[in-house]
Design an enzyme around this catalytic site. Structure first.
Site, PDB file in Angstrom:
ATOM      1  CE  LYS A 145      -6.403  -7.518  -2.760  1.00  0.00           C
ATOM      2  NZ  LYS A 145      -6.670  -7.111  -1.369  1.00  0.00           N
ATOM      3  CE  LYS A 179     -12.374  -2.983   0.296  1.00  0.00           C
ATOM      4  NZ  LYS A 179     -13.227  -3.550   1.287  1.00  0.00           N
ATOM      5  CE  LYS A 206      -4.434  -1.440   1.881  1.00  0.00           C
ATOM      6  NZ  LYS A 206      -5.376  -1.371   2.992  1.00  0.00           N
TER       7      LYS A 206
HETATM    8  P1  TYM Z   1     -10.767  -6.029   3.396  1.00  0.00           P
HETATM    9  O1  TYM Z   1     -11.870  -5.093   3.705  1.00  0.00           O
HETATM   10  O2  TYM Z   1      -9.671  -5.573   2.514  1.00  0.00           O
HETATM   11  O3  TYM Z   1     -11.356  -7.338   2.740  1.00  0.00           O
HETATM   12  C1  TYM Z   1     -12.417  -8.058   3.358  1.00  0.00           C
HETATM   13  C2  TYM Z   1     -12.230  -9.548   3.149  1.00  0.00           C
HETATM   14  O4  TYM Z   1     -12.263  -9.863   1.754  1.00  0.00           O
HETATM   15  C3  TYM Z   1     -11.111 -10.635   1.431  1.00  0.00           C
HETATM   16  N1  TYM Z   1     -10.717 -10.313   0.052  1.00  0.00           N
HETATM   17  C4  TYM Z   1     -10.557 -11.228  -0.918  1.00  0.00           C
HETATM   18  N2  TYM Z   1     -10.691 -12.557  -0.908  1.00  0.00           N
HETATM   19  C5  TYM Z   1     -10.462 -13.205  -2.080  1.00  0.00           C
HETATM   20  N3  TYM Z   1     -10.104 -12.584  -3.236  1.00  0.00           N
HETATM   21  C6  TYM Z   1      -9.953 -11.241  -3.279  1.00  0.00           C
HETATM   22  N4  TYM Z   1      -9.611 -10.629  -4.398  1.00  0.00           N
HETATM   23  C7  TYM Z   1     -10.179 -10.496  -2.079  1.00  0.00           C
HETATM   24  N5  TYM Z   1     -10.133  -9.173  -1.761  1.00  0.00           N
HETATM   25  C8  TYM Z   1     -10.456  -9.079  -0.456  1.00  0.00           C
HETATM   26  C9  TYM Z   1     -10.066 -10.195   2.441  1.00  0.00           C
HETATM   27  O5  TYM Z   1      -9.032 -11.142   2.575  1.00  0.00           O
HETATM   28  C10 TYM Z   1     -10.894 -10.059   3.693  1.00  0.00           C
HETATM   29  O6  TYM Z   1     -11.083 -11.309   4.316  1.00  0.00           O
HETATM   30  N6  TYM Z   1      -8.115  -5.825   7.616  1.00  0.00           N
HETATM   31  C11 TYM Z   1      -9.287  -6.415   6.992  1.00  0.00           C
HETATM   32  C12 TYM Z   1     -10.551  -6.131   7.757  1.00  0.00           C
HETATM   33  C13 TYM Z   1     -10.460  -6.518   9.193  1.00  0.00           C
HETATM   34  C14 TYM Z   1     -10.534  -7.832   9.708  1.00  0.00           C
HETATM   35  C15 TYM Z   1     -10.414  -7.670  11.131  1.00  0.00           C
HETATM   36  C16 TYM Z   1     -10.697  -9.089   9.141  1.00  0.00           C
HETATM   37  C17 TYM Z   1     -10.298  -5.660  10.224  1.00  0.00           C
HETATM   38  N7  TYM Z   1     -10.262  -6.350  11.425  1.00  0.00           N
HETATM   39  C18 TYM Z   1     -10.439  -8.790  11.966  1.00  0.00           C
HETATM   40  C19 TYM Z   1     -10.717 -10.184   9.995  1.00  0.00           C
HETATM   41  C20 TYM Z   1     -10.589 -10.036  11.397  1.00  0.00           C
HETATM   42  C21 TYM Z   1      -9.421  -5.861   5.585  1.00  0.00           C
HETATM   43  O7  TYM Z   1      -8.960  -4.802   5.298  1.00  0.00           O
HETATM   44  O8  TYM Z   1     -10.173  -6.616   4.743  1.00  0.00           O
END
Ligand code: TYM
Length: 328
Positions: free
Chosen positions: A193, A196, A111
Site C-alpha cells: 500500500k 504516509k 504496525k
Molecule cells: P488513515 O489516516 O490511515 O487514512 C485515511 C483514509 O485514507 C485511506 N487510505 C488509502 N486509501 C487508498 N489507498 C491508500 N494507499 C490509502 N492509504 C490510506 C484510509 O483507508 C482511510 O480511509 N483509523 C483511520 C482514521 C479514522 C476513521 C475513524 C476513519 C479514525 N476514526 C472513523 C473512518 C471512521 C485511519 O487511520 O485512517
C-alpha cells in the site's frame, strides 16, 4: 437525510492514496448525505507524536479538506479531541470489545510486526475508539480505503452487540470503498500500500510534494518488462496502479486509457500520468495556500465541533442511561 462519517489521522503528510481512497469520496458524497468529517488526532497519539508537528499537520489537513472542495456549509468539519464524547464512548466500547477481536486486526499486526517494545495500549484498542467515532453520530455510511474496512466491520459487530445487550441504541454502519482506487499502491513496491509512513519518499506522492518532484516520482515508478499498458493486477501491478491513479484524477476510464496507449511505451504513459499529477498538485496547493492565509480554519472548526458536540452529547446521554450510569 442519511449520515456519512469519516476521519483521517494528522500523522505525517497526507498522500495521494488518502485522497483517492478517502477524500475524493467525501467530496462526492457531500451533496447526498449529512456529513461528519474529522481529524483523528486522538488516533494519531497511539504512536509517538511531536506536539508542534501534530498541530501543524492538523491545520494542514483542514486546509487540504477545504482545498479539495469540502464545503463547510454542508459538512461538519471538526477535530476529534474537541468533542469529548469520543473518549467517553471509546471507553464504553473498549469494555465491550474482546481481546480476541483486537488480536485479529490486521493493521495492529502490521504496525507491531517490526516493533517489540513500547507498543502503546492505545494502538491496541484503537479500533474501539474508531467505533466510537462512528457510532456517536449514527453514521449510515463510512467511506474508507480497503485498509480500514476491517475496523468498520468490527464497528458493526460492536453496534449489534450493544443493541442486543441494552436495546436499540446505535445505527449499524456500512463501509463504502471506491470502485477504483480503494487501495493505491506504493510506487516503488506495487505489492504494498502507498503509506504516509513509508521510509522511501519515492514510494509515495505526498499531497504537499513539490509538483515537479511528484512528476519525477511517477517517472521512476517501478513497472515490469512486459511493455504493454494494460490493467493486470497480478502480472503488472505497477502499471495497473498508474492506470488507477490516472483514472481517479482525470475521470478517464481504464479502458479509455488502455486504448489511448495501445502500441506506446511506458515512457509516454508515465509522462502522461506525471503531467496529470503535477497539474493536480499545483492546482490543489494554490488553493491550500490561499485557505491557510484566509484565516477561516478556526471558525470552520469551531462551528463543526459545536454541531458535532450537540449530537454526541445527546447520544452519550442515551448510552449512559442504558448502562445504568444515570441515577436521576
Ligand atoms: P488513515 O489516516 O490511515 O487514512 C485515511 C483514509 O485514507 C485511506 N487510505 C488509502 N486509501 C487508498 N489507498 C491508500 N494507499 C490509502 N492509504 C490510506 C484510509 O483507508 C482511510 O480511509 N483509523 C483511520 C482514521 C479514522 C476513521 C475513524 C476513519 C479514525 N476514526 C472513523 C473512518 C471512521 C485511519 O487511520 O485512517
Amino acid at each position: 437525510m442519511k449520515r456519512c462519517l469519516s476521519g483521517i489521522q494528522p500523522s505525517g503528510q497526507l498522500t495521494l492514496g488518502n485522497y483517492i481512497g478517502a477524500i475524493r469520496q467525501f467530496v462526492q458524497l457531500q451533496d447526498e448525505y449529512e456529513m461528519f468529517i474529522f481529524i483523528a488526532n486522538m488516533h494519531a497519539i497511539t504512536v509517538a507524536q511531536d506536539p508542534k508537528k501534530l498541530k501543524a499537520n492538523t491545520k494542514d489537513l483542514v486546509a487540504l479538506y477545504l482545498a479539495f472542495g469540502l464545503d463547510p456549509s454542508k459538512v461538519n468539519l471538526f477535530v476529534q479531541s474537541d468533542v469529548v464524547q469520543h473518549a467517553e464512548l471509546g471507553w464504553v466500547l473498549n469494555c465491550h470489545t474482546y481481546m480476541g477481536e483486537l488480536n485479529r486486526m490486521t493493521q495492529f499486526k502490521d504496525k507491531t510486526a517490526k516493533k517489540e517494545t513500547n507498543i502503546s495500549a492505545g494502538l491496541y484498542t484503537y479500533p474501539s475508539l474508531m467505533a466510537a467515532d462512528i457510532l456517536l453520530y449514527d453514521a449510515d455510511v463510512v467511506p474508507v480505503g480497503v485498509d480500514q474496512k476491517q475496523h468498520v466491520e468490527l464497528t458493526r459487530d460492536l453496534a449489534q452487540r450493544f443493541n442486543n445487550l441494552y436495546g436499540e441504541t446505535f445505527v449499524v454502519p456500512e463501509p463504502v470503498t471506491a470502485k477504483i482506487g480503494a487501495k493505491v499502491m506504493s510506487l516503488q513496491n506495487p505489492e504494498k500500500k502507498m503509506s504516509k509512513s513509508d521510509e522511501n519518499p519515492k514510494a509515495c506522492i505526498y499531497l504537499l510534494d513539490e509538483p515537479k518532484v511528484a512528476r519525477k516520482k511517477i517517472m521512476s515508478a517501478v513497472t515490469d518488462s512486459i511493455g504493454i499498458v494494460q490493467y493486470d493486477l497480478e502480472n503488472q501491478p505497477g502499471v495497473s496502479n498508474l492506470l488507477t491513479i490516472q483514472s481517479s484524477l482525470s475521470g478517464e476510464s481504464i479502458d479509455e486509457l488502455v486504448a489511448k496507449f495501445e502500441g506506446k511505451g511506458y515512457g509516454d504513459f508515465k509522462g502522461y500520468v506525471g503531467d496529470t499529477v503535477e497539474a493536480f498538485l499545483s492546482d490543489l496547493q494554490e488553493k491550500y495556500r490561499a485557505i491557510l492565509q484566509s484565516g477561516e480554519i478556526e471558525s470552520v472548526l469551531e462551528q463543526g465541533a459545536k454541531n458535532a458536540g450537540n449530537i454526541a452529547f445527546k447520544k452519550m446521554r442515551k448510552v449512559k442511561k442504558k448502562l445504568g450510569f444515570q441515577l436521576f
